[in-house]
Design a protein around this motif. Sequence first.
Motif, PDB file in Angstrom:
ATOM      1  N   ILE A  43       3.352   5.767  -2.774  1.00 57.04           N
ATOM      2  CA  ILE A  43       4.799   6.779  -3.156  1.00 57.04           C
ATOM      3  C   ILE A  43       4.641   6.737  -4.690  1.00 57.04           C
ATOM      4  N   GLU A  44       4.171   5.731  -5.404  1.00 57.00           N
ATOM      5  CA  GLU A  44       4.467   5.711  -6.740  1.00 57.00           C
ATOM      6  C   GLU A  44       3.382   6.851  -7.492  1.00 57.00           C
ATOM      7  N   THR A  45       2.044   6.910  -6.723  1.00 58.80           N
ATOM      8  CA  THR A  45       1.224   7.756  -7.128  1.00 58.80           C
ATOM      9  C   THR A  45       1.554   8.995  -6.891  1.00 58.80           C
ATOM     10  N   ILE A  46       1.976   9.358  -5.610  1.00 57.41           N
ATOM     11  CA  ILE A  46       2.326  10.736  -5.298  1.00 57.41           C
ATOM     12  C   ILE A  46       3.274  11.328  -6.371  1.00 57.41           C
ATOM     13  N   GLY A  47       4.350  10.597  -6.706  1.00 58.19           N
ATOM     14  CA  GLY A  47       5.494  10.811  -7.581  1.00 58.19           C
ATOM     15  C   GLY A  47       5.106  11.011  -8.827  1.00 58.19           C
ATOM     16  N   VAL A  48       4.137  10.311  -9.447  1.00 60.45           N
ATOM     17  CA  VAL A  48       3.788  10.491 -10.892  1.00 60.45           C
ATOM     18  C   VAL A  48       2.867  11.836 -10.718  1.00 60.45           C
ATOM     19  N   ALA A  49       2.082  12.057  -9.777  1.00 62.99           N
ATOM     20  CA  ALA A  49       1.270  13.295  -9.680  1.00 62.99           C
ATOM     21  C   ALA A  49       1.833  14.424  -9.699  1.00 62.99           C
ATOM     22  N   ALA A  50       3.007  14.365  -8.791  1.00 65.75           N
ATOM     23  CA  ALA A  50       3.902  15.620  -8.727  1.00 65.75           C
ATOM     24  C   ALA A  50       4.588  15.866 -10.095  1.00 65.75           C
ATOM     25  N   GLY A  51       5.058  14.637 -10.846  1.00 67.66           N
ATOM     26  CA  GLY A  51       5.707  14.705 -11.986  1.00 67.66           C
ATOM     27  C   GLY A  51       4.848  15.485 -12.907  1.00 67.66           C
ATOM     28  N   MET A  52       3.558  14.930 -12.991  1.00 66.09           N
ATOM     29  CA  MET A  52       2.877  15.620 -14.135  1.00 66.09           C
ATOM     30  C   MET A  52       2.497  17.087 -13.816  1.00 66.09           C
ATOM     31  N   MET A  53       2.349  17.462 -12.637  1.00 64.39           N
ATOM     32  CA  MET A  53       2.229  18.977 -12.098  1.00 64.39           C
ATOM     33  C   MET A  53       3.403  19.595 -12.290  1.00 64.39           C
ATOM     34  N   ALA A  57       0.925  -1.106   0.096  1.00 63.43           N
ATOM     35  CA  ALA A  57      -0.088   0.053  -0.045  1.00 63.43           C
ATOM     36  C   ALA A  57       0.837   1.203  -0.141  1.00 63.43           C
ATOM     37  N   MET A  58       1.983   1.077   0.650  1.00 63.75           N
ATOM     38  CA  MET A  58       2.825   2.185   0.587  1.00 63.75           C
ATOM     39  C   MET A  58       3.724   2.722  -0.538  1.00 63.75           C
TER      40      MET A  58
END
Length: 443
Positions: free
Chosen positions: A89-99, A84-85
């Motif tokens: 982490i992957e989701t936050i990373g990709v969202a931040a990368g897209m931003m 789950a962690m």
Amino acid sequence: MTALDPFLFLGLPYLALTLLVVGSIWRFRTNRFSYSALSSQFLERRQLLWGSAPWHIGLFIVLVGHLIPLLAPGFWKALVSHPAMLLAIETIGVAAGMMALAGLLVLTARRVFSGPLQRITTVMDLVILGLLILQVALGLAVALNHRWGAQWSVGTLVPYLRGLFTLRPDMELVIALPPLVKLHVVGAFVIIALIPFSRLVHAFSLPVAYLWRPPQKVVWNNPRRWAVQPRSVRELEEGRRLFLRGVGATATAGLLMGVGVADKLVRFFSGPRMEHEEEIAMLRKKLERLEQTAEGRELELERKRKEFIHVAALAELNGSDGKYFIDYEMRPALAFKDGDGLPLLISAKCTHLGCTVAGRVDPQGRILCPCHISYFDIATGRPNPGSPAKAPLPHIGWALLDPSGAVIAQKAPGGPVEGEVTPDRLQGAQVYIAKRFAEEGRA
Ligand code: HEM
Ligand code: FES
């Protein structure tokens, strides 16, 4: 390995780091006032906000995600071992990368299409913007195409980067990685090399003095612009008050968090003494850990000293459930029995991104790397067509020794079986790996 690899993964990183240090000092000494972002806020404000904020916030999150595994690999490994962690982490990373990517695209469009800005935009500005777009897009492509990078990078890129900083670089850790990952690594070093020669140097000069400096009003000395000077000194003061309030709130939150952490630390070091039982349990754990480290070192030394290393008794092996062992290079490997009743030893380090391959053979004679689903045929070592892994798992040479320690038979990887292997000679035979074959494999 290509002829360029030593330059890209050994020469370029050190060149980039040297340029970063020497170039930044040189620029500070020769042109101190250029040590800035050379803000264009007063030429254009609206798009700057829509570009700069997402870019900086996104990049900050991504870079924190890149730095933690580098600084605390053990902690990171423990963190991403929880599915789950890892997903979070992957989701936050990709969202931040897209931003960050969206922000960069706005910043680039602003420089390219706004008339006044075109005039002050240098070729280096455009080169840097282009490289950053490419780098962030590559990062996203890596995260999406080679999933669970937060996990596989701990065994590949993290030791590679740490090796660079501890002056024990090992490019073997990167050269087998897919092209997208290699390009992303090279891109980072190209950007690092250009920092001192571009407006990226502003990363080293945070404008802290703004907090106490008296307000300054930037006024156009062009009569056409005097008409559009709507912001009075009062408004500027108001803006600064709001800014200070924001800083105050963030600092208070930080202080509260700091107090919480300090409280835990103080309690840890000077708090009530542990119960006797707890203390014994903790010491036992420490001892276990020390023993494990000592065992690891002993194993490494043994590998350097011994001509043969024991894997298993031949009778223990079978064709469906592999027995794991550690090869001369301290990499995981698997031992099976082939159709002729002889040992079949194969590397268990996936040639895609280095995960350990599972030991159970499926009905088609394949073993699976669960990280990104690559199947490898154990007889040939080759991955299934369409697998993310492209290179075969190498076979490992073996020697069969009788109970008195005499060699009955041996086989170099890819070579013929040397020696007589009749059923009675194989009785009680022990399987070993041989240093000679490991060295031949490396040569
Ligand atoms: C200029 C420096 C760099 C920038 C701007 C950058 C940017 C990014 C971005 C935007 C992502 C996608 C979001 C994410 O998953 O975190 C990413 C992913 C990644 N980057 Fe970088 N990166 C840089 C340097 C590096 C370096 C030096 C390495 C390693 C040697 C690296 C390794 C990775 C890996 C392994 C991923 C995939 C992470 C995952 O799947 O969770 N990056 N990068
Ligand atoms: S590490 Fe990706 S398939 Fe094995």
